[in-house]
Scaffold this motif. Structure first.
Motif, PDB file in Angstrom:
ATOM      1  N   TYR A 185       0.832  -1.209   0.000  1.00 55.37           N
ATOM      2  CA  TYR A 185       0.000   0.000   0.000  1.00 55.37           C
ATOM      3  C   TYR A 185       0.867   1.261   0.000  1.00 55.37           C
ATOM      4  O   TYR A 185       0.671   2.173  -0.801  1.00 55.37           O
ATOM      5  N   TYR A 186       1.861   1.300   0.908  1.00 56.17           N
ATOM      6  CA  TYR A 186       2.681   2.516   1.023  1.00 56.17           C
ATOM      7  C   TYR A 186       3.709   2.608  -0.104  1.00 56.17           C
ATOM      8  O   TYR A 186       4.185   3.694  -0.412  1.00 56.17           O
TER       9      TYR A 186
ATOM     10  N   ALA B  80     -10.514  -3.899  14.033  1.00 59.23           N
ATOM     11  CA  ALA B  80     -10.589  -3.789  12.577  1.00 59.23           C
ATOM     12  C   ALA B  80      -9.586  -2.735  12.117  1.00 59.23           C
ATOM     13  O   ALA B  80      -9.444  -1.692  12.749  1.00 59.23           O
ATOM     14  N   ALA B  81      -8.864  -3.039  11.058  1.00 55.57           N
ATOM     15  CA  ALA B  81      -7.888  -2.087  10.514  1.00 55.57           C
ATOM     16  C   ALA B  81      -7.634  -2.446   9.063  1.00 55.57           C
ATOM     17  O   ALA B  81      -7.916  -3.569   8.633  1.00 55.57           O
ATOM     18  N   ALA B  82      -7.125  -1.505   8.319  1.00 54.20           N
ATOM     19  CA  ALA B  82      -6.723  -1.728   6.931  1.00 54.20           C
ATOM     20  C   ALA B  82      -5.470  -0.889   6.714  1.00 54.20           C
ATOM     21  O   ALA B  82      -5.156  -0.040   7.544  1.00 54.20           O
ATOM     22  N   PRO B  83      -4.743  -1.121   5.617  1.00 50.10           N
ATOM     23  CA  PRO B  83      -3.525  -0.330   5.413  1.00 50.10           C
ATOM     24  C   PRO B  83      -3.768   1.186   5.444  1.00 50.10           C
ATOM     25  O   PRO B  83      -2.888   1.953   5.780  1.00 50.10           O
ATOM     26  N   CYS B  84      -4.985   1.606   5.117  1.00 51.09           N
ATOM     27  CA  CYS B  84      -5.260   3.048   5.047  1.00 51.09           C
ATOM     28  C   CYS B  84      -5.687   3.649   6.387  1.00 51.09           C
ATOM     29  O   CYS B  84      -5.868   4.858   6.486  1.00 51.09           O
ATOM     30  N   THR B  85      -5.883   2.842   7.433  1.00 49.10           N
ATOM     31  CA  THR B  85      -6.496   3.393   8.650  1.00 49.10           C
ATOM     32  C   THR B  85      -5.449   3.916   9.635  1.00 49.10           C
ATOM     33  O   THR B  85      -4.551   3.182  10.037  1.00 49.10           O
ATOM     34  N   PRO B  86      -5.575   5.195  10.040  1.00 46.91           N
ATOM     35  CA  PRO B  86      -4.656   5.711  11.062  1.00 46.91           C
ATOM     36  C   PRO B  86      -4.920   5.064  12.410  1.00 46.91           C
ATOM     37  O   PRO B  86      -6.067   4.693  12.719  1.00 46.91           O
TER      38      PRO B  86
END
Ligand code: ADP
Length: 494
Positions: free
Chosen positions: A128-129, A457-463
């Motif tokens: 992602y990054y 819950a988390a995803a690559p985009c979540t701070p």
């Protein structure tokens, strides 16, 4: 490979890397001292790792500084190429994931599938990054006539990263991916209790094509190597994940040295609120998963289970029954079907046992567990307490073990106020089938993460990050990247 989760573990994996990594080379430390590394499931020695100290940190910072020089290959690298290196790192980690996970199991004690889960998150972040490197763009500013202004993001410079033992590889990925995405160089110090998978990164960054000095890894103790990073005059940012206690020390060190920026991800005592309309059968299991995750050694574990009085007794009974069954799933982390491994070491185990004793003494009811398990290894039974009051230590302090305190409440406002009356503010979960109750609580809870009918819950985009003493700044997401960059404003007179 269809999925990394189909792989088989390697018992007694070969430990190839035990040295410091500076300037793309594995080297011994200056003092010649070593740290003994234990397997927490067997208490046996795995290997000795070179013990970095101030003089080694100085060398690593010098290498990082050189890598960050104007016109250096790293500074001149096209952001898209930086992205390709991050994507390549993702591929390398994926290819080597069975070995990395097996080393993590041996060093940290978490079950193989859990280690793979941590690694899968690392892979997703590098991808992602990697895609983010060439999308970091400033703004054109609304200036008066005759002037033009815009902003540009620069790397902060040299990042000092200090990581804990509970998610060693995963948290190293978080720190590295953000530092590299934003064009910084890094000096990374893993925890002295579980440094082995982080040391494997050296080979990976060479293979991925990072120039020398961009990533440096210095294993060592907190008060020596760690302090040398936090006090270093040539480090621009310290990104730290660990205890609130050490977070205080790090911010002070920043203040007394060079006012380096700090990103701190610290402790928590997060609330799991179960409304009276929740589905008890399902939620009992989820509440325990949320509390016992990684044997309770998780900053974001939801370790205060608040349950509405109408369903409290049934919830406690079912939670105790479940924890008794879960006892059979605590054990050898290499064995299939094992959910929870040992605690990391004797010190942590003693601390947890002391908190369990305090719960009994302060009048909470021990519903099940509360004892050590097995002759060897730092195993503790899944433990459930009921009749827990807010002023008890088990309701206030971070236990970092498999202990679930269940607390009764009678109205959602009361639950929210009690959840908020903590020095921490990392996360909270609300389980309810009443939508307005869910939104009301999500709005009022003072925590960096709020989950509704879900946990972690988390995803690559979540701070990710905390309110109050759970931290400063955020990791991941655009907000996370901002912490690793300076904003430059450029104004031109036309
Ligand atoms: P935990 O991982 O149990 O939350 P700590 O906060 O003590 O524990 O440790 C997290 C990381 O911080 C480890 O890498 C440790 O070596 C480091 N550390 C501990 N004390 C200090 C210190 N005084 N200065 C800098 N780093 C430290």
């Amino acid at each position: 490979m269809d999925s990394i989760f189909d792989q088989k573990p390697i018992r007694n994996p070969e430990i190839k890397r035990t040295q410091l990594f500076i300037n793309n080379e594995y080297v011994d430390c200056v003092s010649g001292k070593t740290i003994e590394i234990f397997n927490p499931a067997t208490e046996e020695t795995i290997c000795w790792v070179q013990e970095g100290d101030k003089v080694d940190v100085d060398k690593a910072v010098e290498a990082a500084r050189t890598a960050m020089k104007r016109n250096s290959p790293w500074r001149k690298m096209n952001p898209a190429n930086r992205g390709k290196i991050l994507a390549k790192l993702a591929d390398i980690i994926e290819r080597d994931s069975a070995l990395i996970a097996s080393v993590e199991v041996t060093d940290n004690g978490k079950p193989f599938q859990s280690a793979l889960l941590d690694i899968s998150m690392g892979i997703s972040w590098f991808r992602y990054y990697g895609g983010y490197c060439d999308k970091i763009e400033g703004r054109t500013l609304a200036m008066e006539d005759g002037k033009m202004g815009f902003t540009k993001y620069d790397p902060v410079g040299v990042v000092g990263a200090i990581t804990p033992w509970n998610f060693p590889f995963m948290i190293a990925c978080i720190k590295l991916v953000q530092s590299l995405c934003t064009g910084n160089a890094v000096v990374l110090k893993p925890s002295e209790l579980a440094p082995l998978t982080t040391l494997m990164f050296g080979d990976m960054v060479i293979e991925a094509g990072l120039p020398p000095g961009v990533v440096n890894i210095i294993p060592g103790f907190g008060p020596t190597a760690g302090a040398a990073i936090t006090e270093h005059p040539d480090i621009n940012l310290v990104t730290f994940t660990g205890s609130t206690e050490v977070g205080h020390i790090i911010q002070t060190a920043s203040g007394t040295s060079n006012l380096k920026r700090v990103v701190l991800e610290l402790g928590g005592k997060s609330a799991f609120i179960v409304g009276k309309t929740a589905d008890i059968e399902k939620v009992v299991q989820i509440a325990q998963d949320a509390c016992f995750v990684n044997s309770g050694q998780t900053c974001v574990a939801l370790t205060r289970t608040f349950v509405h009085e109408d369903i409290y007794d049934e919830f406690v009974r079912k939670s105790a029954d479940l924890a008794k069954k879960t006892r059979d799933k605590v054990g050898d982390p290499f064995k299939e079907g094992i959910l929870y491994g040992p605690q990391i070491d004797q010190t942590q185990t003693d601390k947890i046992m002391d908190l369990i004793e305090s719960g009994k003494k302060e009048g909470a009811k021990l519903e099940c567990g509360g004892k050590r398990l097995n002759d060897k290894g730092f195993f503790i039974e899944p433990t459930v307490f009921s009749n827990v009051q807010d002023d008890m230590r088990i309701a206030k302090e971070e236990i970092f073990g498999p202990v679930q305190p269940i607390i009764k409440f009678s109205s959602i406002d009361e639950a929210i106020d009690r959840a908020n009356s903590s020095i921490y503010g990392l996360a909270a979960s609300v389980f309810t089938n009443d939508l307005s109750e869910a939104l009301y609580a999500a709005n009022a809870l003072e925590s960096g993460q709020v989950w509704v009918n879900d946990i972690m819950a988390a995803a690559p985009c979540t701070p990710f990050g905390g309110y109050k003493q759970s931290g400063i700044g955020r990791e991941l997401g655009w907000e996370g990247l901002l912490g690793y960059m300076e904003v430059k404003t450029i104004i031109i007179k036309i």
